[in-house]
Write an enzyme that holds these catalytic residues in place. Structure first.
Site, mmCIF file in Angstrom:
data_model
loop_
_atom_site.group_PDB
_atom_site.id
_atom_site.type_symbol
_atom_site.label_atom_id
_atom_site.label_comp_id
_atom_site.label_asym_id
_atom_site.label_seq_id
_atom_site.Cartn_x
_atom_site.Cartn_y
_atom_site.Cartn_z
ATOM 1 N N ASN A 165 0.829 -1.210 0.000
ATOM 2 C CA ASN A 165 0.000 0.000 0.000
ATOM 3 C C ASN A 165 0.862 1.260 0.000
ATOM 4 O O ASN A 165 0.585 2.211 -0.738
ATOM 5 C CB ASN A 165 -0.931 -0.002 1.215
ATOM 6 C CG ASN A 165 -2.210 -0.766 0.969
ATOM 7 O OD1 ASN A 165 -2.623 -0.954 -0.174
ATOM 8 N ND2 ASN A 165 -2.848 -1.208 2.031
ATOM 9 N N GLU A 171 -5.970 -7.208 5.541
ATOM 10 C CA GLU A 171 -5.334 -8.178 4.652
ATOM 11 C C GLU A 171 -5.437 -9.597 5.190
ATOM 12 O O GLU A 171 -4.704 -10.483 4.755
ATOM 13 C CB GLU A 171 -3.858 -7.810 4.443
ATOM 14 C CG GLU A 171 -2.976 -7.933 5.666
ATOM 15 C CD GLU A 171 -2.926 -6.662 6.514
ATOM 16 O OE1 GLU A 171 -1.930 -6.456 7.213
ATOM 17 O OE2 GLU A 171 -3.894 -5.881 6.464
#
Length: 354
Positions: free
Chosen positions: A243, A278
């Site tokens: 990210n 996640e």
């Protein structure tokens, strides 16, 4: 502060609003559920169903706000209804000349972020919004924007079905035709509620079941497979780096790719879920050795995904024990996951004692 314009069809719009006979009515579960789902999906503390009257906005349902109404001239939703074709999104009110000095921004409730999807009648009048609010600047993810639009359409349908059902109920005794019409609308409402129920059980980004749906599937499997039920918690290694370096859209792409792989290895539709962030969950109706082998297959499959980035997962596996809740089993699998991370990641660890 910029006061909202009056829509060109204001007379028709107010007439449509009055036809619903809903202003100043008590809370109703159907609307409260929609507001709760909107807040959860958009990850905000405040969500509202706002109906814009001639001189006020009144909240049919509210989460995270104490007042029942505000003056129309201060209402963000009064701006949102000016374009019924799309939502109004204000990422940071301090940077928007329409709102930066509004009392709702500089004082309670200190609005910094706003997104409102118009509630539109079958004739095209925007009578209010389903909106979400936060006290910090933010953006809606594409899937959150899509979900907010879907929920606003659902709210409009519930409003219309409520209006028709009430009108038909008053005239039911006049004709068998009205009775058939009422049944038809009730069936439509049930179908809409079924769609809404599915939305509450599904992760909007990956399309996988969420933890609530997984827990229900786990409880059902528990009754069938006492002693032969395993649960795994999977975590994408170094996902924050993906990210931070490549951006959140790339992170979303990776999450979707992992979800598709897990779906291929799921033994049943409810046997895999997105746990949050996640992390993912998997359930195996088998003995521990078979489940561990399946986890190794999953780990290798993800490591070989053609996503253009190095990608691995760490996995913790635990056996469901008799008398243990699904949350307890997941917690032990989660502890095994952290052991896998401490041991170097990209590996499968079995919970202690299993």
């Amino acid at each position: 502060m910029q006061k909202p314009d009056i829509p060109a069809n204001e007379a028709e719009r107010l007439a449509a609003l009055r036809s619903y006979d809903i202003l100043d009515t008590p809370p109703e579960p159907d609307f409260d559920d929609l507001v709760a789902i909107a807040a959860a999906i958009c990850d905000v503390p405040t969500a509202l169903i706002s109906l814009v009257d001639s001189d006020r906005q009144w909240f049919k349902s509210k989460l995270g706000l104490k007042v029942d109404q505000t003056p129309r001239e201060l209402a963000f939703c009064a701006h949102a209804i000016l374009d019924p074709s799309q939502p109004l999104v204000v990422p940071d009110t301090h940077q928007d000349e329409r709102f930066h000095d509004s009392p709702l921004v500089v004082d309670e409730p200190n609005i910094r972020f706003y997104a409102g999807a118009p509630l539109v009648t079958p004739q095209g009048e925007a009578i209010g919004t389903l909106c979400v609010i936060d006290t910090v600047p933010r953006q809606l993810l594409p899937q959150q924007r899509k979900a907010l639009l879907a929920l606003s359409k659902q709210t409009s349908r519930v409003l219309e079905l409520r209006r028709v059902s009430r009108a038909l109920a008053r005239q039911l005794q006049e004709s068998d035709w009205y009775e058939k019409q009422l049944l038809q609308y009730q069936q439509q409402l049930e179908a809409s509620n079924a769609d809404l129920a599915a939305l509450t059980r599904t992760d909007p980004l990956t399309g996988l079941p969420n933890r609530r749906a997984f827990a229900a599937a786990f409880e059902q499997a528990q009754a069938r497979r006492d002693g032969r039920l395993q649960v795994a918690v999977l975590d994408i290694d170094h996902f924050k780096v993906i990210n931070d370096v490549h951006g959140h859209p790339e992170g979303d792409r990776i999450l979707v790719a992992v979800a598709e792989t897990l779906r291929l290895y799921a033994s049943a539709p409810g046997a895999v879920a997105r746990y949050g962030g996640e992390e993912f969950l998997m359930m195996f109706e088998s003995d521990l050795r078979q489940a561990e082998l399946q986890c190794e297959f999953v780990r290798e499959a993800i490591a070989n995904l053609p996503v253009g980035l190095p990608l691995t997962v760490s996995i913790g596996l635990a056996t469901h024990r008799a008398g243990e809740s699904s949350a307890d089993s997941i917690a032990r699998a989660d502890q095994a996951l952290y052991a896998a991370k401490r041991s170097g990641r990209n590996r499968v660890e079995v919970a202690e004692g299993d």
